[in-house]
Write a protein that holds these residues in place. Structure first.
Motif, short mmCIF file in Angstrom:
data_model
loop_
_atom_site.label_atom_id
_atom_site.label_comp_id
_atom_site.label_asym_id
_atom_site.label_seq_id
_atom_site.Cartn_x
_atom_site.Cartn_y
_atom_site.Cartn_z
N GLY A 1 16.78 -29.09 85.19
CA GLY A 1 16.25 -30.33 84.63
C GLY A 1 16.54 -30.46 83.14
N ALA A 2 16.43 -31.67 82.65
CA ALA A 2 16.71 -31.94 81.23
C ALA A 2 15.77 -31.14 80.33
N HIS A 3 16.35 -30.46 79.34
CA HIS A 3 15.56 -29.61 78.46
C HIS A 3 16.34 -29.31 77.19
N THR A 4 15.64 -28.83 76.20
CA THR A 4 16.27 -28.21 75.04
C THR A 4 15.99 -26.72 75.13
N ASP A 5 16.90 -25.90 74.61
CA ASP A 5 16.68 -24.46 74.63
C ASP A 5 15.65 -24.08 73.58
N PHE A 6 14.96 -22.95 73.83
CA PHE A 6 13.84 -22.57 72.97
C PHE A 6 14.27 -21.96 71.65
N GLY A 7 15.34 -21.17 71.69
CA GLY A 7 15.59 -20.22 70.63
C GLY A 7 16.50 -20.68 69.51
N PHE A 8 17.24 -19.71 68.97
CA PHE A 8 18.13 -19.92 67.82
C PHE A 8 19.41 -20.60 68.26
N ILE A 9 20.26 -19.88 69.00
CA ILE A 9 21.44 -20.48 69.61
C ILE A 9 21.60 -19.90 71.02
N THR A 10 22.37 -20.60 71.84
CA THR A 10 22.71 -20.14 73.18
C THR A 10 24.22 -20.09 73.31
N LEU A 11 24.72 -18.98 73.86
CA LEU A 11 26.14 -18.84 74.18
C LEU A 11 26.29 -18.95 75.69
#
Length: 323
Positions: free
Chosen positions: A196-206
């Motif tokens: 589902g539509a979301h933003t990631d929680f943390g600093f960056i995602t690879l």
């Protein structure tokens, strides 16, 4: 198919560092997503990680449930484990996954923390070499994340090694997550999504994926209605995106980006590496992102408390799992 978005491509071995910093900053101001190439992880090894991931997901469900996610968020997560968009989803995410974090023995004082401790591993006789492959990938992906963070530091007009501090990414609690989306078509009208539509929680995602096009981003998460564009996989590249923690750190100068996965008729495999600082890091506005005219918009918060809050909003309690 909807239009695909064009992303900036950042060469980690490029000779012109200032150009790389400029491309990264432009990407973070524009859409929060970019490609990273020449990152140092060989295609041969990347292929091996995907092959090992597939071997795990091909196991019978009874075998996978033997390594079900524990209270430290390590191990297997079955289909519908997460509700990343509870407003629009009828059940949950139609994907299964496997969490692997930094390996910390039970006797270590840090193992008392929420996201720290020993990993959960499939039996060696079931998947020979599987643990060794994933541990190596975790280390190599973290090295890539630190290289990206050095460019990020320069984009914020900080010294290049700012995020290398032990309390930041020097002792990162980065988390690797293997993912499989089974080949069933999503239906947005019925609330059925791969993720589902979301933003990631943390600093960056690879993120690295196979060649199945399914990831979509929405550049303006506040727009009504949302406008979605596909992100095409790029062979040998990471797709990198910034998360909510970096949005807080940057005082909303860089904005985390809404994204989702629509399942297709093909199985899709991807590998996400979520990068967060050490659990006791105090996340507060960076000095170069505030002024008298633009004071900090968020109160400081400890990384562990922040992550716990976000996970509880979107993930099932492991005690609720049934075989």
């Amino acid at each position: 198919m909807m239009n695909s978005v064009e992303l900036n491509c950042i060469d980690l071995c490029g000779p012109d560092i200032q150009n790389s910093v400029s491309l990264l900053k432009q990407a973070c101001l524009d859409c929060g997503f970019f490609y990273v190439i020449n990152h140092g992880i060989s295609q041969e090894f990347m292929d091996e990680v995907f092959a090992q991931s597939k071997k795990f997901f091909d196991l019978p469900i009874e075998e996978k449930m033997k390594v079900i996610k524990n209270e430290k968020h390590r191990g297997y997560t079955p289909i519908l484990d997460s509700y990343l968009d509870p407003v629009n989803q009828i059940n949950g995410d139609y994907k299964e996954g496997y969490y692997i974090g930094v390996e910390v023995p039970e006797g270590d004082p840090r193992a008392q923390k929420a996201f720290i401790g020993p990993n959960v591993w499939p039996a060696a006789d079931t998947l020979p070499g599987w643990r060794e492959t994933m541990e190596r990938y975790h280390q190599e992906a973290l090295a890539v994340a630190r290289a990206v963070a050095r460019l990020m530091s320069l984009a914020f007009n900080l010294r290049s090694d700012f995020f290398d501090q032990p309390v930041l990414l020097g002792d990162s609690i980065g988390t690797l997550r293997l993912l499989r989306y089974e080949g069933h078509v999503s239906d947005c009208i019925k609330g059925i999504y791969g993720a589902g539509a979301h933003t990631d929680f943390g600093f960056i995602t690879l993120l690295t994926t196979d060649d199945v096009v399914a990831l979509q981003i929405c550049k303006d998460k506040d727009a009504e209605p949302n406008v979605w564009e596909y992100v095409a996989p790029l062979k040998g590249a990471f797709i990198v995106n910034i998360g909510d923690m970096l949005e807080r750190w940057s005082n909303n100068i860089f904005r985390s980006t809404l994204h989702r996965v629509l399942r297709t008729k093909q199985d899709r495999y991807s590998i996400a590496f979520f990068v967060e600082p050490r659990e006791d890091c105090l996340v507060e506005c960076l000095p170069t992102c505030q002024s008298e005219e633009n004071p900090p918009k968020y109160p400081p918060i400890e990384c562990e408390a922040y992550l716990l809050q976000r996970y509880r909003e979107t993930h099932s309690d492991p005690s609720s799992y049934k075989i």
